[in-house]
Motif scaffolding. Structure first.
Motif, mmCIF file in Angstrom:
data_model
loop_
_atom_site.group_PDB
_atom_site.id
_atom_site.type_symbol
_atom_site.label_atom_id
_atom_site.label_comp_id
_atom_site.label_asym_id
_atom_site.label_seq_id
_atom_site.Cartn_x
_atom_site.Cartn_y
_atom_site.Cartn_z
ATOM 1 N N GLU A 64 9.434 -3.225 -9.238
ATOM 2 C CA GLU A 64 10.323 -2.045 -9.337
ATOM 3 C C GLU A 64 9.690 -0.791 -8.751
ATOM 4 O OE1 GLU A 64 12.084 -1.071 -13.153
ATOM 5 O OE2 GLU A 64 12.696 -3.176 -13.343
ATOM 6 N N THR A 65 8.385 -0.630 -9.000
ATOM 7 C CA THR A 65 7.689 0.566 -8.490
ATOM 8 C C THR A 65 7.696 0.563 -6.966
ATOM 9 O OG1 THR A 65 6.254 0.392 -10.402
ATOM 10 C CG2 THR A 65 5.501 1.835 -8.629
ATOM 11 N N GLU A 66 7.424 -0.604 -6.386
ATOM 12 C CA GLU A 66 7.385 -0.694 -4.918
ATOM 13 C C GLU A 66 8.785 -0.461 -4.326
ATOM 14 O OE1 GLU A 66 3.753 -3.883 -4.202
ATOM 15 O OE2 GLU A 66 5.671 -4.628 -4.941
ATOM 16 N N MET A 67 9.798 -1.047 -4.971
ATOM 17 C CA MET A 67 11.167 -0.845 -4.465
ATOM 18 C C MET A 67 11.529 0.637 -4.523
ATOM 19 S SD MET A 67 13.583 -3.933 -5.896
ATOM 20 C CE MET A 67 14.935 -4.083 -4.750
ATOM 21 N N GLN A 68 11.189 1.242 -5.666
ATOM 22 C CA GLN A 68 11.543 2.656 -5.831
ATOM 23 C C GLN A 68 10.798 3.523 -4.808
ATOM 24 O OE1 GLN A 68 14.140 3.537 -7.852
ATOM 25 N NE2 GLN A 68 13.927 5.448 -6.689
ATOM 26 N N ALA A 69 9.537 3.171 -4.540
ATOM 27 C CA ALA A 69 8.765 3.954 -3.563
ATOM 28 C C ALA A 69 9.421 3.864 -2.183
ATOM 29 C CB ALA A 69 7.328 3.438 -3.503
ATOM 30 N N ASP A 83 0.854 -1.186 0.000
ATOM 31 C CA ASP A 83 0.000 0.000 0.000
ATOM 32 C C ASP A 83 0.896 1.245 0.000
ATOM 33 O OD1 ASP A 83 -1.618 2.179 0.718
ATOM 34 O OD2 ASP A 83 -3.078 0.849 1.666
ATOM 35 N N LEU A 84 1.055 1.830 -1.175
ATOM 36 C CA LEU A 84 2.020 2.929 -1.323
ATOM 37 C C LEU A 84 1.572 4.192 -0.587
ATOM 38 C CD1 LEU A 84 2.974 2.406 -5.091
ATOM 39 C CD2 LEU A 84 4.197 1.616 -3.070
ATOM 40 N N GLU A 85 0.260 4.382 -0.499
ATOM 41 C CA GLU A 85 -0.243 5.563 0.226
ATOM 42 C C GLU A 85 0.104 5.459 1.713
ATOM 43 O OE1 GLU A 85 -1.434 8.474 -0.745
ATOM 44 O OE2 GLU A 85 -0.825 7.652 -2.691
ATOM 45 N N GLN A 86 -0.113 4.247 2.267
ATOM 46 C CA GLN A 86 0.230 4.027 3.686
ATOM 47 C C GLN A 86 1.718 4.246 3.921
ATOM 48 O OE1 GLN A 86 -0.794 0.268 5.471
ATOM 49 N NE2 GLN A 86 -2.977 0.518 5.090
ATOM 50 N N LEU A 87 2.521 3.821 2.950
ATOM 51 C CA LEU A 87 3.972 3.981 3.091
ATOM 52 C C LEU A 87 4.312 5.467 3.231
ATOM 53 C CD1 LEU A 87 6.883 2.743 2.946
ATOM 54 C CD2 LEU A 87 6.776 3.138 0.469
ATOM 55 N N LYS A 88 3.732 6.267 2.339
ATOM 56 C CA LYS A 88 4.010 7.710 2.376
ATOM 57 C C LYS A 88 3.652 8.302 3.727
ATOM 58 C CE LYS A 88 3.405 9.058 -2.400
ATOM 59 N NZ LYS A 88 2.260 9.232 -3.250
#
Ligand code: PLP
Length: 373
Positions: free
Chosen positions: A167-172, A137-142
Motif C-alpha cells: 500500500e505504501t509503494e502504491m500510494q507513493a 526505492d521510494l527516494e529514487q521515485l521522488k
C-alpha cells in the motif's frame, strides 16, 4: 536506431528449438478441450461461430464482463486488444509526445518503455531492490518524477521479480504522479498469480483519476494463444486508442472474444484462478526443491506472485553465457538476467506439470555441476 525488445528477440530465437522451455511467464497454457471441460461448454457449440471480425472495440458482452472487474468502469472504458502487447503499444503511441518522459520500475518487462524509446521518449528508471526483497526505492521515485513525466509505467505484480507493490509503494506512486499530473499505466497481467493465500493484487484503477490499466488472458488465465488483452482507460482516452488500434490490428479475433467471454464468466473465472494458484504454488515449491541441490550457488527472493522467479547464481560466468550453454548443451531455455539488466541471474518459470519441471530443471543443475567442476 530501432531499440529491439531484447527478451522477446532472445526467446524467438530459442523457444521452439529446445526440449525444455522455462522462459514462459504465465501458468501452463490450457488445451482447448481442457478449457471446454472446465467451463462446462460443449465444443460443438463453437462450430457455428462465424469467423468474422468482431466489434472493433471488442464484443459488448465481453466488455461488460471486463467492466465488472473494474468498479466504476463501463463498456465505454474498455478496448479489447491483441494481448497486453498491443495495449502497451497503443498506450505508448497515444499518450506520449516529444519532450515527455516515462518513469519505469526496474527490473521489468520493458514493453511500454521500449515502445516509448522507439518514439524518441526519455526513460528514467526507479529500482526494485533485490537486497530489500525487491522493494521499491521510494527516494529514487521522488527524484525521477518531474514536470516532464507523462507516464509512470508499473507492472504489478512485477515481471520478473514477482514483487507486489504494498500500500505504501502504491500510494507513493500515486502521490508522485498526482504531484505532476502524470498518468499511471499499470500492466496488471500477473494479478491473480499470487502465491500462498495472498489476496488478489488490487488494480490501480479507481485509485487516481489518471490511471490506465492493462490486462490480458495470457498469464493468470493460461490462455496466451487467444491473444486477447484489454485497456481500461477514462472515456475521453478511448477514441484516441481506438484510432491507433484501427491501424495496427483493426480488432482482435472473434474466437478470442467468444472464448474470453466464457472464461471471464463469474461461473468459470474462479475455476481458472484456482487452476493457476495450484500450478503456481506447487510449481514454485517443486522448483525450490530441485534447486536445493546447489544451495550454495542459487539464491531466490521468493516471489509474492507470478508463475516464475528470478534465480541468482554465484558462478564465474555471465547470465548470457550461462543460458547460451544451457540451450546448446542441455536443450533447456530460461531467460538470461541480462534481458532485465541483471547479470548472474536467470528467470525461470515454474507453474508447469511436475514431471516436465523435474526433467528440465535437473539439467540446469547438471550444467551448474559441470561449471563448478
Ligand atoms: C508484464 C507483461 N506485459 C505484457 C506482456 C505481453 O502479454 P500478452 O501475451 O498479453 O501480449 C507480457 C508477456 O510476457 C508481460 O510479462
Amino acid at each position: 536506431m530501432f531499440h529491439p525488445f531484447k527478451i522477446e528477440s532472445y526467446l524467438t530465437e530459442h523457444e521452439h528449438n529446445v526440449s525444455h522451455n522455462y522462459s514462459e511467464s504465465g501458468v501452463h497454457p490450457l488445451e482447448l478441450g481442457e478449457f471446454c471441460n472446465l467451463a462446462g461448454i460443449d465444443i460443438n457449440d463453437l462450430l457455428t461461430t462465424k469467423l468474422d471480425y468482431p466489434n472493433v472495440r471488442g464484443n459488448v458482452s465481453l466488455r461488460e464482463k471486463i467492466a465488472l472487474l473494474y468498479p466504476g468502469s463501463g463498456v465505454s472504458n474498455i478496448l479489447i486488444t491483441i494481448g497486453a502487447s498491443e495495449a502497451n503499444y497503443l498506450v505508448s503511441k497515444t499518450m506520449l509526445s516529444p519532450g515527455d518522459e516515462v518513469v519505469t520500475l526496474q527490473p521489468a518487462y520493458l514493453q511500454l518503455p521500449g515502445n516509448a524509446i522507439n518514439n524518441g521518449i526519455k526513460i528514467k528508471t526507479v529500482e526494485l531492490v533485490e537486497e530489500k526483497n525487491w522493494a521499491l526505492d521510494l527516494e529514487q521515485l521522488k527524484k525521477a518524477v518531474n514536470a516532464k513525466t507523462k507516464i509512470i509505467s508499473v507492472i504489478n505484480p512485477n515481471n520478473p521479480t514477482g514483487h507486489i507493490l504494498d500500500e505504501t509503494e502504491m500510494q507513493a506512486i500515486i502521490d508522485s504522479a498526482s504531484a505532476v499530473g502524470a498518468w499511471i499505466v499499470a500492466d496488471e497481467v500477473y494479478a491473480g498469480t499470487e502465491r500462498g493465500d495472498r489476496q488478489v493484487t488490487p488494480s490501480f484503477w479507481g485509485k487516481y483519476d489518471r490511471v490506465i490499466a492493462i490486462n490480458s488472458m495470457s498469464k493468470a488465465y493460461g490462455m496466451p494463444g487467444l491473444r486477447i488483452g484489454w485497456v481500461v482507460a477514462p472515456e475521453e482516452i478511448q477514441p484516441e486508442l481506438q484510432l491507433r488500434h484501427e491501424y495496427t490490428t483493426i480488432s482482435a479475433t472473434m474466437l478470442g472474444n467468444i472464448l474470453t467471454n466464457t472464461a471471464l464468466d463469474p461461473s468459470v473465472r474462479p475455476k481458472l484462478t484456482a487452476r493457476a494458484r495450484k500450478l503456481i504454488n506447487f510449481g514454485f515449491d517443486t522448483l525450490m526443491d530441485i534447486l536445493s541441490e546447489h544451495k550454495d550457488t542459487y539464491s531466490v527472493v521468493p516471489p509474492e506472485a507470478s508463475a516464475m522467479c528470478i534465480v541468482r547464481f554465484d558462478l564465474p560466468v555471465s547470465s548470457l553465457d550461462f543460458v547460451d550453454r544451457l540451450v546448446q548443451e542441455k536443450s533447456t531455455l530460461v531467460v538470461p538476467g541480462n534481458c532485465f539488466g541483471l547479470d548472474h541471474h536467470f528467470r525461470c518459470s515454474s507453474a508447469l506439470p511436475e514431471a516436465y519441471l523435474r526433467e528440465g530443471i535437473s539439467k540446469i543443475n547438471d550444467l551448474v555441476s559441470e561449471i563448478k567442476a
